[in-house]
Scaffold this active site. Structure first.
Site, short mmCIF file in Angstrom:
data_model
loop_
_atom_site.label_atom_id
_atom_site.label_comp_id
_atom_site.label_asym_id
_atom_site.label_seq_id
_atom_site.Cartn_x
_atom_site.Cartn_y
_atom_site.Cartn_z
CE LYS A 112 -3.71 -1.89 2.60
NZ LYS A 112 -4.02 -2.19 3.90
CE LYS A 193 -5.58 -9.20 -1.74
NZ LYS A 193 -5.09 -8.69 -0.83
CE LYS A 196 -13.70 -6.42 0.40
NZ LYS A 196 -13.56 -5.87 1.28
P1 AMP Z 1 -10.75 -6.99 2.42
O1 AMP Z 1 -11.58 -7.50 0.99
O2 AMP Z 1 -9.44 -7.14 2.53
O3 AMP Z 1 -11.93 -6.86 3.46
O4 AMP Z 1 -10.60 -9.59 2.98
C1 AMP Z 1 -12.02 -9.54 3.36
C2 AMP Z 1 -11.87 -11.35 4.16
O5 AMP Z 1 -11.28 -11.66 2.26
C3 AMP Z 1 -10.72 -11.62 4.29
O6 AMP Z 1 -10.44 -12.53 5.45
C4 AMP Z 1 -9.21 -11.70 2.75
O7 AMP Z 1 -8.41 -12.72 3.26
C5 AMP Z 1 -10.27 -12.40 2.43
N1 AMP Z 1 -10.09 -12.22 1.07
C6 AMP Z 1 -9.28 -11.23 0.31
N2 AMP Z 1 -9.39 -11.30 -0.82
C7 AMP Z 1 -8.90 -12.26 -1.15
C8 AMP Z 1 -8.41 -13.34 -2.32
N3 AMP Z 1 -9.01 -12.37 -3.51
N4 AMP Z 1 -8.78 -14.81 -2.55
C9 AMP Z 1 -9.43 -15.64 -0.62
N5 AMP Z 1 -9.58 -14.60 -0.08
C10 AMP Z 1 -9.61 -13.38 -0.26
#
Ligand code: AMP
Ligand code: TRP
Length: 327
Positions: A112, A193, A196
């Site tokens: 980041k 990866k 979002k």
């Molecule tokens: P976030 O989008 O950062 O709020 O992530 C929310 C949850 O989704 C966390 O537990 C992350 O580890 C999981 N997560 C986010 N992106 C991925 C991905 N590409 N594959 C698997 N898990 C994900």
């Protein structure tokens, strides 16, 4: 007493199948076995600028998606981080036992920070706030995707350091990763990866994407130059699609091999798309029902915060007492 589970997602961007397969699906699976708290971590979201009106709307959207995907608010507490001030309070106390070097080593921080000219302090502090979220509730298990594993190691380090400085105070939490789907990759670029914040039109499948768009995105997913599926030699793009199919269907490795070996990519992708859609369509139906009921989500979130606040406040009282702060 049942072991407590804590996890959360940021109300920024659109929840996608990576979030579902990496975390949410696991939450749904274990919700009856533990005392679960599922949080919408808005204080984490503001480490990057969020439009205030959009953020407010996103908070309820995420809560609705938790429920639409199968979290039962009667069984679990669904709550918003900023509604329980103890999260920010404990974060400060933990900041004071955390060496800055530990934070500067975090991969997500480095990624980041590299994207920004001026790095907000919140980006560096982010994992301390995450540790506070977890330690506040003495959670024993934290179900997340693989990208959060390093933050959880740090959480354990912070808990242990606090415990050794001030006496046994925190449960040291374990990480729970799904066997399949812990790291879903971008459909346009399987070396990145699924995220979002990525902007590519064919990057991700969001849980609220129109069904037609989901089908198109999966049909356009990057594969490799082989003509047909070979599980043994498949490249990253095909492996990613296989994981997505496997995680949604719960098929075994053997079933996967039998079903897809030798199948041409077009037919393979069609089956992946239909598997994904067969799960997401009912989520979308439930999402529409949930959001059509005035006041329902606000009630769920109020109740969730009321249920967990006493636990959080008790931890903060103990921590203040241990540190010699004024209670
Ligand atoms: P976030 O989008 O950062 O709020 O992530 C929310 C949850 O989704 C966390 O537990 C992350 O580890 C999981 N997560 C986010 N992106 C991925 C991905 N590409 N594959 C698997 N898990 C994900
Ligand atoms: N940092 C996590 C993510 O982006 C979200 C999060 C915040 C979290 N606090 C948490 C996850 C506590 C698990 C437990 O995915």
């Amino acid at each position: 007493m049942k072991t407590r589970v804590f996890s959360g997602m940021q109300p920024s961007g659109n929840l996608h199948i990576g979030n579902y397969l990496g975390a949410l699906k696991n939450w749904v699976r274990i919700q009856h076995d533990y005392e679960c708290i599922f949080c919408i971590v808005d204080l984490h979201a503001i480490t990057l600028y969020q439009d205030p009106a959009e953020l407010r709307a996103k908070i309820e959207e995420i809560a609705a998606l938790y429920i639409a995907a199968g979290i039962d608010p009667k069984v679990c507490s669904i709550m918003v981080q900023s509604a329980v001030p103890a999260h920010a309070e404990l974060a400060w106390m933990l900041t004071c036992v955390t060496p800055v070097g530990w934070l500067e080593r975090m991969t997500q921080y480095k990624m980041k920070a590299a994207k920004q000219e001026s790095v907000g302090d919140g980006i560096l502090q982010y994992p301390v706030l995450m540790a506070a979220d977890i330690l506040l509730y003495q959670a024993g298990i934290v179900p997340v995707g693989e990208d959060q594993a390093q933050h959880l190691e740090l959480t354990r380090d912070i808990a242990q350091r606090f415990n050794s400085l001030y006496g046994d105070t925190f449960v040291v939490p374990g990480t729970s990763l799904p066997a399949v789907g812990a790291r879903i990759m971008g459909l346009d670029d399987p070396t990145q990866k699924m995220s979002k914040s990525a902007t590519g039109a064919n990057h991700s499948v969001a849980l609220l994407d129109p069904i037609d768009k989901i089908r198109k995105t999966i049909m356009r997913a990057t594969t490799d130059s082989h003509p047909a599926v070979d599980v043994e030699t498949a490249g990253a793009g095909v492996l990613n699609l296989l994981s997505i199919y496997q995680a949604f269907s719960n098929a075994s490795d053997e079933e996967l091999k039998q079903r897809f070996t030798g199948m041409r990519y077009g037919d393979f992708k069609k089956q992946v798309a239909e598997m994904v859609i067969s799960h997401i369509e009912p989520f979308q139906r439930r999402y529409r029902e949930i959001t059509a009921e005035p006041g329902y989500l606000a009630g769920v979130l109020r109740e969730g915060a009321e249920r967990v606040a006493p636990i959080a406040n008790a931890t903060v009282r103990t921590v203040k007492d241990r540190m010699g702060l004024y209670t």
